[in-house]
Enzyme design. Structure first.
Site, short mmCIF file in Angstrom:
data_model
loop_
_atom_site.label_atom_id
_atom_site.label_comp_id
_atom_site.label_asym_id
_atom_site.label_seq_id
_atom_site.Cartn_x
_atom_site.Cartn_y
_atom_site.Cartn_z
N THR A 146 162.77 34.31 -40.82
CA THR A 146 162.43 34.67 -39.44
C THR A 146 160.98 34.33 -39.14
O THR A 146 160.12 34.45 -40.00
CB THR A 146 162.68 36.17 -39.16
OG1 THR A 146 162.19 36.48 -37.84
CG2 THR A 146 161.98 37.08 -40.15
N GLN A 147 160.72 33.89 -37.89
CA GLN A 147 159.33 33.65 -37.51
C GLN A 147 158.66 34.93 -37.02
O GLN A 147 157.46 34.93 -36.73
CB GLN A 147 159.21 32.52 -36.47
CG GLN A 147 160.18 32.55 -35.33
CD GLN A 147 160.06 31.32 -34.43
OE1 GLN A 147 159.40 31.39 -33.41
NE2 GLN A 147 160.71 30.22 -34.77
N CYS A 148 159.40 36.06 -36.98
CA CYS A 148 158.77 37.35 -36.68
C CYS A 148 157.87 37.73 -37.86
O CYS A 148 158.15 37.38 -39.00
CB CYS A 148 159.82 38.45 -36.51
SG CYS A 148 160.94 38.17 -35.14
N THR A 156 150.80 37.97 -46.37
CA THR A 156 150.53 36.87 -45.44
C THR A 156 149.16 37.14 -44.81
O THR A 156 148.77 38.29 -44.63
CB THR A 156 151.65 36.78 -44.38
OG1 THR A 156 151.48 35.58 -43.64
CG2 THR A 156 151.68 37.95 -43.42
N ASP A 176 142.40 31.52 -47.06
CA ASP A 176 143.33 30.81 -46.19
C ASP A 176 144.70 30.56 -46.81
O ASP A 176 145.72 30.66 -46.14
CB ASP A 176 142.73 29.47 -45.72
CG ASP A 176 141.69 29.67 -44.63
OD1 ASP A 176 141.54 30.80 -44.15
OD2 ASP A 176 141.02 28.68 -44.26
N THR A 189 134.98 31.61 -50.23
CA THR A 189 133.76 32.20 -49.67
C THR A 189 133.09 33.18 -50.63
O THR A 189 131.87 33.26 -50.70
CB THR A 189 134.10 32.93 -48.34
OG1 THR A 189 134.75 32.00 -47.48
CG2 THR A 189 132.86 33.46 -47.65
N ASP A 223 138.13 24.29 -52.06
CA ASP A 223 138.31 24.93 -50.76
C ASP A 223 139.79 25.26 -50.66
O ASP A 223 140.64 24.43 -50.95
CB ASP A 223 137.90 23.97 -49.64
CG ASP A 223 137.94 24.65 -48.28
OD1 ASP A 223 139.04 25.08 -47.88
OD2 ASP A 223 136.89 24.76 -47.64
N SER A 224 140.11 26.49 -50.26
CA SER A 224 141.52 26.87 -50.34
C SER A 224 142.41 26.06 -49.40
O SER A 224 143.62 26.00 -49.58
CB SER A 224 141.71 28.38 -50.12
OG SER A 224 141.68 28.72 -48.78
N SER A 225 141.82 25.37 -48.41
CA SER A 225 142.62 24.49 -47.56
C SER A 225 143.12 23.27 -48.35
O SER A 225 144.06 22.60 -47.94
CB SER A 225 141.80 23.98 -46.37
OG SER A 225 141.23 25.07 -45.71
#
Length: 343
Positions: free
Chosen positions: A278-280, A167, A92, A15, A59-61
């Site tokens: 961990t997903q935390c 993140t 992203d 962007t 595009d970063s995707s």
């Protein structure tokens, strides 16, 4: 008198480098060689800025290891001519790229700072100018004839983070990133406030070594209550599979159902590397703290400690391509290579 610091600004896409077509309202990339005309404030910085643009903005995707190699190659080719590098990138997947570059650029002694924005540079309320100007200013800072920052970082909304600790947490706010398990290396306010005690401690000076290989035969599997045995074992049965990042609950816990542990043990015995993260959003894996994770520890699951999922998967792809003896893989993975995990 010291000559002016030279910074190479690498535009990959995102962007930040877009402008609105006034007729259609659609976003299109603008010519980055005219950057100083668009952001005249950059002339106030005490450094020389040169630009390098990818022919076709990514595009970063669509970001992938091929593009990581291209970015690393630009750094390597220009390493001796410039004092620092600022990489403009879509937000992203910026944390994945920052993590990947940190592993690729071994013995890095100059700043490589990724930044971008939530709004295009030409927008009235844009965050692009501040992110761009401060990222370049930080990249140009020197002390005792050496770069102040000597690692891959990510700068966004007044904070400089270690890249492989970040993140993306918000798709709408200007403060789009966080570093859940490691403090910011610098904060930008009236003054630039650096925290040198947090910088990546370097070993003796060595030549920059760029590692270009990644093994993409990997998968991220997120645990959830009600996970199907058939689907889980089907994923683990993929013939080319070499590595799994397993996102577990809390401090590294997962179901103790025998089918789950048997399936994991079977693939580990076949040589597949399984990393437990961990997903935390913050905190660390501590296998063995609860009974629900002690069985995974016994069968040889690797502890991702407090690594982010982005760094976990890029580190796995990177290490799987390094021809590490299988019996040593676990201890190499559990060692911090670029400050991506707390030892």
């Amino acid at each position: 008198m010291n000559s002016r610091t030279k910074i190479l600004l690498i535009y990959t896409g995102g962007t930040i480098g877009m402008q609105k077509d006034l007729k259609t309202g659609a976003l299109k990339a603008f010519n980055f060689s005219k950057l100083l005309q668009r952001v005249p404030e950059l002339k106030q910085l005490d450094c020389e800025i040169e630009t390098f643009s990818f022919e076709k903005p990514i595009d970063s995707s669509d970001m992938n290891p091929e593009h990581w190699r291209a970015i690393a190659s630009v750094v390597e080719t220009n390493y001796n001519q410039f004092d620092g590098f600022v990489v403009l990138h879509g937000s992203d997947t910026m944390s994945y790229t920052a993590s990947a570059l940190s592993f690729m650029l071994e013995n890095l002694a100059k700043p490589v700072i990724l930044t971008g924005s939530q709004l295009p540079i030409g927008d009235l309320r844009t965050d692009a100018k501040e992110n761009l100007i401060t990222a370049i200013q930080i990249a140009s800072m020197r002390e005792n004839n050496q770069a102040v920052i000597r690692e891959v970082c990510l700068y966004f909304e007044y904070k400089l983070y270690r890249g492989n600790r970040t993140t993306k947490i918000n798709s709408e706010n200007f403060n789009a990133f966080c570093s859940p398990n490691y403090p910011a290396l610098a904060e930008s306010g009236v003054y630039l406030n650096f925290k040198p005690e947090l910088f990546w401690a370097k070993a003796k000076e060595k030549e920059l070594n760029v590692c270009y290989s990644f093994d993409t035969n990997v998968v991220i599997v997120k645990m959830f209550p009600g996970m199907s045995e058939r689907i889980f074992t089907a994923i683990l049965a993929i013939s080319e599979l070499k590595g799994i990042v397993l996102e577990t609950y809390g401090s590294g816990n997962a179901t103790t159902e025998s089918w789950f542990l048997n399936a994991l043990e079977k693939v580990i015995n076949k040589g597949v590397q399984v990393v437990n993260v961990t997903q935390c959003s913050a905190g660390s894996v501590n296998m063995g703290q609860y009974e629900t994770s002690s069985d995974m520890k016994k069968i040889g699951v690797i502890s991702g400690k407090d690594i982010t999922t982005e760094a976990a998967i890029t580190k796995l792809m990177f290490l799987l391509s390094q021809n590490i003896v299988p019996k040593d893989f676990k201890s190499v993975y559990e060692t911090s290579l670029r400050g991506e995990m707390t030892e």
